[in-house]
Design a protein around this motif. Structure first.
Motif, short mmCIF file in Angstrom:
data_model
loop_
_atom_site.label_atom_id
_atom_site.label_comp_id
_atom_site.label_asym_id
_atom_site.label_seq_id
_atom_site.Cartn_x
_atom_site.Cartn_y
_atom_site.Cartn_z
N ARG A 113 -23.45 9.41 15.87
CA ARG A 113 -23.61 10.11 14.57
C ARG A 113 -24.41 11.39 14.75
NH1 ARG A 113 -24.08 4.81 12.27
NH2 ARG A 113 -26.31 4.83 12.73
N SER A 122 -14.36 4.37 13.41
CA SER A 122 -15.03 3.91 12.20
C SER A 122 -16.41 4.55 12.05
CB SER A 122 -15.00 2.38 12.15
OG SER A 122 -16.24 1.86 12.41
N VAL A 123 -17.13 4.74 13.16
CA VAL A 123 -18.44 5.42 13.07
C VAL A 123 -18.23 6.86 12.59
CG1 VAL A 123 -20.42 6.28 14.40
CG2 VAL A 123 -19.53 3.98 14.84
N ASP A 177 -17.36 7.01 8.88
CA ASP A 177 -18.56 6.79 8.06
C ASP A 177 -19.45 8.02 8.03
OD1 ASP A 177 -17.79 4.27 7.41
OD2 ASP A 177 -19.10 3.26 8.86
#
Ligand SMILES: *Cc1c(COP(=O)(O)O)cnc(C)c1O
Length: 345
Positions: free
Chosen positions: A13, A46-47, A50
């Motif tokens: 992230r 998916s990270v 998000d």
């Protein structure tokens, strides 16, 4: 006790945030070929979703479909491999964007979309000098004409114009940019209105802002893999740590339970590993085990780091790659799928 590849969602992230800030207003297309460079395709998608990433790139259609099943209806997924009819039909059905670099492939995509009664989303690729895949400048006008006719008939939407550059020299990349802009102008002159223009990957998007389109396809830097022989991009750090257990200790050497069959190149003899007692050099690499110089306090069951973010003095994947004349991506993608990927926060 097995080797493991521990992968940090927080680090992914944070790299994604650093990349997006650096390239804005160009948007990030998160490149995920080769199982997201060995980090795990579904997890990486998916990270990133998000974190608000809207564009995803997986080389082949079957990976794109796996990403689609993670994202549901969310996001745009770009698959740029020239694919078989069956896969194209599935891609069109699943709303996957297709990268098209030959006239023959464009014709097939149009036919398949017509037959399905659907609109294929197409990004036309101009060959700006790499001569791998891409429509040659001399064929560009005719190919755009065919795409525009199909667009008028409703079977495709010309969503993007794109290319790939060598990043080998600034002069080569500048020349590619000229060819690219010319192709964009020619397409615009026919009334085409592509939403996205994309030319750059990690290094050029980071260091050469003038080359960026409104979309940048970036893999390596998101995973914290800097370019071999390239500078450190600020705020980017490796997201994966490869560790192996100590399985035997003698006065002469420490044995680690990892070897060439796990995907560690046997040419890495001499490279450092990060231990709890400092850095130690690799002495010998066998098929399933390796020998490392002993360090004070070495004990069976300890874990030793072969690459990572450097917290125990271990090298990065790119540091290792530079020793053997390759790139960090290859160190990661060569790791055996048998090494468990442990995804953490
Ligand atoms: C792999 C790839 C990228 C991403 O390259 P990085 O250097 O990892 O950022 C972009 N575009 C294409 C066509 C690719 O194959």
């Amino acid at each position: 006790m097995t080797p493991t590849l521990e992968i940090s969602a927080g680090a992914l992230r944070s790299n994604i945030a650093a990349v997006r800030e650096r390239i804005a207003p160009s948007a990030l297309l998160f490149a995920m070929k080769d199982d997201a460079y060995g980090h795990g395709l579904e997890w990486s998608a998916s990270v990133a979703a998000d974190a608000g990433v809207e564009w995803f790139g997986s080389y082949d259609v079957s990976s794109a479909l796996r990403v689609r099943s993670v994202l549901g209806a969310y996001g745009r997924i770009f698959a740029w491999a020239t694919s078989e009819d069956e896969e194209v039909a599935q891609a069109v059905e699943a709303g996957i964007d297709l990268g098209v670099g030959t006239r023959e492939y464009l014709a097939r995509v149009i036919t398949i979309a017509e037959r399905a009664g659907r609109q294929a989303r197409v990004h036309l690729k101009i060959d700006t000098g790499l001569h791998r895949n891409g429509i040659r400048p001399e064929d560009w006008a005719a190919t755009v004409g065919e795409a525009r006719a199909a667009e008028a008939a409703g079977s495709i939407r010309l969503v993007g114009v794109w290319s790939h550059i060598s990043e080998a020299s600034d002069a080569d990349d500048d020349a590619s940019r000229e060819v690219f802009l010319q192709a964009v102008d020619e397409a615009a002159a026919t009334g085409a209105t592509p939403e996205v223009l994309h030319l750059t990957a990690s290094a050029a998007a980071w260091w050469r802002p003038e080359l960026r389109g409104n979309l940048s396809r970036i893999g390596a830097f998101c995973y914290g893999i800097r370019s071999a022989d390239g500078p450190e991009p600020e705020g980017i750090r490796p997201i994966a740590t490869l560790s192996a257990p100590v399985i035997a200790v003698s006065a002469a050497a420490v044995t680690l339970g990892i070897g060439a069959l796990d995907g560690v190149p046997s040419t890495l003899v001499g490279a450092p590993v990060g231990t709890t007692g400092g850095v130690a050099a690799i002495r010998e690499i066998g098929m399933t085990e390796m020998l490392v110089a002993p360090w004070p306090g070495a004990a069976v069951g300890q874990r030793v780091r072969l690459f990572g973010a450097g917290d125990q003095g271990e090298p990065s994947a790119t540091d290792l790659a530079e020793r053997i004349g390759t790139v960090g991506e290859e160190i990661l993608t060569r790791l055996s799928p048998r090494i468990p990927r442990v995804h953490g926060d």
